[in-house]
Design an enzyme around this catalytic site. Sequence first.
Site: not given
Length: 383
Positions: A93, A96, A98, A100, A136, A276, A279
């Site tokens: 992505d 963003s 991070n 996780w 998000y 992005d 998206t």
Amino acid sequence: MMKLLLLLSLVALSQCLVSKIYLRKGKSLRKSLKEHGLLEYYLKHNPYNLASKYFPTLAGRVSSEPLENYMDMEYFGTISIGTPAQEFTVLFDTGSSNLWVPSVYCSSEACTNHKRFNPADSSTFESTNDSLSIQYGTGSMTGFLGYDTVTVGSIRITNQIFGLSETEPGDFFYYTPFDGILGLAFPSIASSGATPVFDNMMSQDLVSKDLFSVYLSNDDKSGSFVMFGGIDQSYVSGGLTWIPLSAETYWQITMDSVSTSEKVLACASSCQAIIDTGTSLLAGPSSAIADIQSALGADSNGEISCDSISSMPDIIFKLNGKAFPVPASSYILESDGSCILAFEGMNLPTESGDLWILGDIFIHDYYVVFDRANNRVGLSPLS
């Protein structure tokens, strides 16, 4: 033993193809392997990556991560975390920052049908007392941060900080085909100050160039990938157009206008946009999207007659003075005899105004290079 012999054969063949075909005819290694019926295996088991432990001289600092195309709307690949490795599918992505994955401590229903990381099973895991919370556009998570070895393609990152989810509220992540998210945007927007994966790739000198590139296939085709540290030249035969970043947060750029060949539809006095991969659609301020829907003859829900697709104009996104068209075949989604515009109203406020999001619908038509060394984005039209 058989796998090793096959790797040796692929290495020898690829070296031969590079020296005898690529240099002579300008043909890419990918195309040459396809002609010899070896492309699928090569993409899945890149011999330069898998053979590196047997042949250290072959270990490079460019790694291509294959991505699975899920209904042309989401693209995800496999990474591993910990020692021994625990595998997860993640959405790569650029919107963003991070990394996780779900953890064994997660109590949400969304974690019940996804893989979960168990820190107790990793000898290299280090916990922290730091919490993590990410919201998000759709879906959210909370959890805590830890450190461990993360492997992406052939790249092994030590001491990578990542999030372990404890809650994933709602049902969005329950239905996603991927386990977690790997953010590729800038550290400035990373929750809890976590260092993004690509920043550690750069700081640990694991990539030959401080950039990565993305190809997202369309029409349910395979072959999508994100390449770390390099550019696949076979996708840039028409050259790259470079667009400077306007902010080091998302991959944010200045957009001059949104138009057809005949008139401007939105963003008449320039606006801000981000590219992005996380998206699916094309998103913009709600009022601007409503204007586009009206101008294209769609109703307020974006529905349009399927019979009109062939006569619909290209939507042109003008970036850094150059036009980047998206044809109707890309921005109109057809399902069960109904058609809808792939535009979504979404107000994403920043200091420079509401952002536009050029998501997968845009990226389908372009090979995209995300250049951290020069803070710019490169676009090359796909044939």
